[in-house]
Enzyme design. Sequence first.
Site, short mmCIF file in Angstrom:
data_model
loop_
_atom_site.label_atom_id
_atom_site.label_comp_id
_atom_site.label_asym_id
_atom_site.label_seq_id
_atom_site.Cartn_x
_atom_site.Cartn_y
_atom_site.Cartn_z
N GLY A 193 -4.26 -4.65 6.06
CA GLY A 193 -3.27 -4.48 7.12
C GLY A 193 -3.48 -3.16 7.84
O GLY A 193 -4.23 -2.30 7.38
N LYS A 210 -9.93 -7.30 7.26
CA LYS A 210 -8.93 -6.96 8.28
C LYS A 210 -9.45 -7.55 9.58
O LYS A 210 -10.46 -7.10 10.12
CB LYS A 210 -8.85 -5.43 8.46
CG LYS A 210 -7.91 -4.74 7.54
CD LYS A 210 -7.86 -3.26 7.86
CE LYS A 210 -7.29 -2.53 6.68
NZ LYS A 210 -7.50 -1.08 6.78
N LYS A 220 -2.88 4.95 -2.50
CA LYS A 220 -3.84 5.71 -1.72
C LYS A 220 -4.27 6.91 -2.55
O LYS A 220 -3.41 7.57 -3.17
CB LYS A 220 -3.19 6.18 -0.41
CG LYS A 220 -2.91 5.05 0.57
CD LYS A 220 -4.21 4.49 1.12
CE LYS A 220 -3.94 3.54 2.27
NZ LYS A 220 -5.19 3.01 2.85
N GLU A 238 -11.04 0.67 -3.51
CA GLU A 238 -11.35 0.30 -2.13
C GLU A 238 -11.98 1.49 -1.41
O GLU A 238 -11.45 2.61 -1.45
CB GLU A 238 -10.03 -0.11 -1.46
CG GLU A 238 -10.15 -0.57 -0.02
CD GLU A 238 -8.77 -0.99 0.54
OE1 GLU A 238 -7.83 -1.18 -0.26
OE2 GLU A 238 -8.65 -1.11 1.77
N LYS A 244 -0.96 -0.90 -4.48
CA LYS A 244 -2.18 -0.16 -4.12
C LYS A 244 -1.80 1.29 -3.88
O LYS A 244 -0.89 1.56 -3.08
CB LYS A 244 -2.80 -0.80 -2.88
CG LYS A 244 -3.75 0.07 -2.07
CD LYS A 244 -4.48 -0.77 -1.03
CE LYS A 244 -4.63 -0.05 0.30
NZ LYS A 244 -5.31 -0.87 1.31
N ASP A 279 -7.12 2.97 -3.08
CA ASP A 279 -7.85 2.99 -1.81
C ASP A 279 -8.10 4.43 -1.41
O ASP A 279 -7.16 5.20 -1.20
CB ASP A 279 -7.00 2.29 -0.72
CG ASP A 279 -7.73 2.16 0.60
OD1 ASP A 279 -8.90 2.59 0.71
OD2 ASP A 279 -7.13 1.61 1.55
N ASP A 292 -13.72 -1.85 2.74
CA ASP A 292 -12.82 -2.03 3.88
C ASP A 292 -13.59 -1.54 5.12
O ASP A 292 -14.30 -2.32 5.77
CB ASP A 292 -11.52 -1.22 3.62
CG ASP A 292 -10.56 -1.18 4.81
OD1 ASP A 292 -10.90 -1.67 5.89
OD2 ASP A 292 -9.45 -0.62 4.66
N SER A 338 0.86 -1.18 0.00
CA SER A 338 0.00 0.00 0.00
C SER A 338 0.90 1.24 0.00
O SER A 338 1.69 1.42 0.91
CB SER A 338 -0.88 -0.05 1.26
OG SER A 338 -1.64 1.12 1.38
O1 OSB Z 1 -7.16 1.49 4.56
O2 OSB Z 1 -6.10 -0.27 4.19
C1 OSB Z 1 -6.20 0.79 4.79
C2 OSB Z 1 -3.10 1.36 6.97
C3 OSB Z 1 -3.68 1.88 8.09
C4 OSB Z 1 -5.03 2.07 8.14
C5 OSB Z 1 -5.83 1.74 7.04
C6 OSB Z 1 -5.25 1.21 5.89
C7 OSB Z 1 -3.86 1.05 5.85
C8 OSB Z 1 -3.16 0.59 4.66
C9 OSB Z 1 -1.80 -0.05 4.84
O3 OSB Z 1 -3.56 0.74 3.53
C10 OSB Z 1 -1.91 -1.51 5.04
C11 OSB Z 1 -0.60 -2.11 5.52
O4 OSB Z 1 0.35 -2.12 4.75
O5 OSB Z 1 -0.56 -2.57 6.68
MG MG Z 2 -8.32 0.43 3.13
#
Ligand code: OSB
Ligand code: MG
Length: 367
Positions: free
Chosen positions: A290, A262, A162, A213, A160, A188, A238, A134
């Site tokens: 994650g 998650k 953001k 996402e 992915k 995302d 999510d 991510s």
């Molecule tokens: O939205 O998936 C998410 C990290 C913290 C809170 C929300 C998210 C995320 C990530 C990173 O996208 C996921 C990771 O690499 O642990």
């Molecule tokens: Mg997410």
Amino acid sequence: MKISGIELRRIRIPLRAPFRTSFGTETERDVLLVRVATADGEGWAECAAMSEPRYCSEYVDAAQDVLRKFLIPALPKDGIDAHTVGRVLEPFTGHRMAKAALETAVLDAHLRTTGESFGSYLGAARDRVPCGVSVGIMDSVPELLDAVDGFIAEGYARIKLKIEPGWDLEPVRAVRERFGDDLVLQVDANAAYTLVDAQHLAKLDDFGLLLIEQPLANDDIVQHARLAELLRTPVCLDESIESAADAAAAISIGACSVINIKPARVGGYLEARRIHDIARAHGIPVWCGGMLETGIGRAANVALAALPGFTLPGDTSGSSRYFATDITPPFELADGHLDVPTGPGLGVEPLPEVLEEVTTSTEWITI
Ligand code: OSB
Ligand code: MG
């Protein structure tokens, strides 16, 4: 299993690089670790709650508070079976990340005594899982391209990005142009858009994304169903999915065609497996999300990601994506995959010297 006491330990561990999302920027992780002590040994878990209630309403101080005041005191004094932790905690609403940590620590303690691994217990169908990464919002497109280039070189199986209003079409177009159509790419939004943005989001359809996402707000399940009709890009949820019941409802109204599972967000690995089972029965692919976990949380996530319905690469990146020094022996990518731990329980433990160094407080609660 009789629990003698539970340690709540806070650690502070810097991230190698700031991680920016539409809800905020993280520069370090303030993590709550839960250690369950029994006559036969111990069990560990990591609470995924972040320091501020931005991703969801939970935050780490509150998680520690509710564990201390309500969840831990609710455990029966004469012993508990890991499968009944969820039921015992059910009278308390919400606080799923806190509940997940307690259930996971009890489950780890149980599995360490029986000698079974988390993966075997959950029903893993493979011994290694393909990993995605991510990639946070950056100050510039060249900076983003450099970061993505580095992750591809490390072997990550999907990227992915953001996104948020003002950082969506341009970075996605730039990554597609630079790395080509074969790159497995998804985005995302962490709930940064509204249904009014549907036409704008439909422009992402040109880039062949695997999925988008959580484009809309956490409680916008109905609006996600409307949006899904307007996009060719598959919608993945999510934040909106907090339970198996939520997953069933979202699937039945067409709010998503993919789910990011998650375990922390849904109250633990047993509920996560229920969501996996429901999604699988409906032909909905899932992947493991994650929360910037240390090796403790990562070990359990990698085990879950080995279940048969997890057909897409997860956000289960290697330790070095997050930390210079993880609190467990590092998870290292090999050929774009992480191995599922095979030892009893989580199969990993904190390294005592590292743990000592990063600990900011400990609290012992007698049962
Ligand atoms: O939205 O998936 C998410 C990290 C913290 C809170 C929300 C998210 C995320 C990530 C990173 O996208 C996921 C990771 O690499 O642990
Ligand atoms: Mg997410």
